[in-house]
Design a protein around this motif. Sequence first.
Motif: not given
Length: 449
Positions: A194, A268, A271, A298
């Motif tokens: 992250k 991805q 985020h 998430l």
Amino acid sequence: MKPSRFAPPTEAPGLAARRIAADILDGVLHKRRMLDDQLDGAGAHPGLKTLSDRDRALMRRLVATILRRLGTLGHILSRLLDRGIPTDAPRAQSALLIGAAQILWMDVPDHAAVDLSVRLVQADRRAAKYAGLVNAVLRRCAREGQPLIDEVKSEMLDLPPWLVARWIKAYGEDTARAMAAAISVEPALDLTVKSDPAGWATRLHGEELATGTVRTLLHGSVTMLPGFDEGQWWVQDAAAALPARLFGDVAGKAIADLCAAPGGKTAQLIHAGATVTAVDRSPNRVARLKDNLSRLGLDAKTVVADATEWQSEQTGLFDGILIDAPCAATGTIRRHPDVAWLKQETDIGALSALQKRLLQKAVTLLKPNGTLVYCTCSLEPEEGEQAIASLLATESGVRRLPVTSGEVGGLDEILTPDGDIRTLPSHLPHSDPRLGGLDGFFAARLVKS
């Protein structure tokens, strides 16, 4: 009380791991079951839960080594056997493969490799008569096996002939050989983090790649590594991490991931600030995706549906569409060596037709000026370059937006003349072969007029 058939209390140490390895090999080679399905989830081998972490890791490495070097093993055993590998007793075949793989490529004493393989066949009614043969052949393998490997000097043996022929045609013989050599090496563990990739590379005793992926040689259960429980990273090959980055700044944008599970690319995008609708046709795979996202903290809207027929309930069209299309997966053989022996050349035609339908559907879901990223983990041109060429020839409202060097960490070798991404197992060489290589991926970025 009757002892468990998977772990009798008096059996030799390590025998259970090798017996389960033999069962799983039989599942791949004779029942055409995917390796991952036998290792995890509802279809996992029931004996796995009886193994220690150490034996479970040994079993996984043993199965992967055999599948990765199956052609060479077959060649060597055929030279050491006067009448070929016994075909009437699958356990004898498995025992020979397991013993030879340990002798030739694993840090296992020869006498232990021979003894445990003999015990494997002795415990099987049909194979027991071959105990003497297994003992003799594996002792010869310990003496003569390495010279036989040196005599062959070709990892091309460890791929199906039809696949070798395709890769030579598509990439040339030298590149095909380099790809085969890269596939023969057990790959490192790649992680998408992250934040702070340099810090995580240090903490995990690895290195940060130019693309931001953290690569480490740590093996064993990933759930035991620092940062797993906190959701600070997820496992994702460095090549697989590239397509989601081609959307650029996605903060506040609505993106549909049409073949989303297991969710690495979905993670991805979320985020990075996108609102993601994750679509996959398999309920089990969507459940796995939800679990993965939950660990990472998430959230996405998930949909179980066939993406080619899906009708979005969202008001308006999407700013971006990601298609990580079902494919022959020949680019993943370095991490999933069973793929080489489970896929067939005839699979490619049906998969190409599905990819075409997915691309056509994606165009209808995309806003004007929206971005479509298409990718496959296949090394077959029909599933990559040719799929995009076909779409561009039939959809006048779509154009290619070439990928730039800066978007892939300066790895110019992975960019095609058209501006697409084409990674090969032999890319990203390293002085330690275990730290080199990429999965074979194709990715293209398109924009709707």
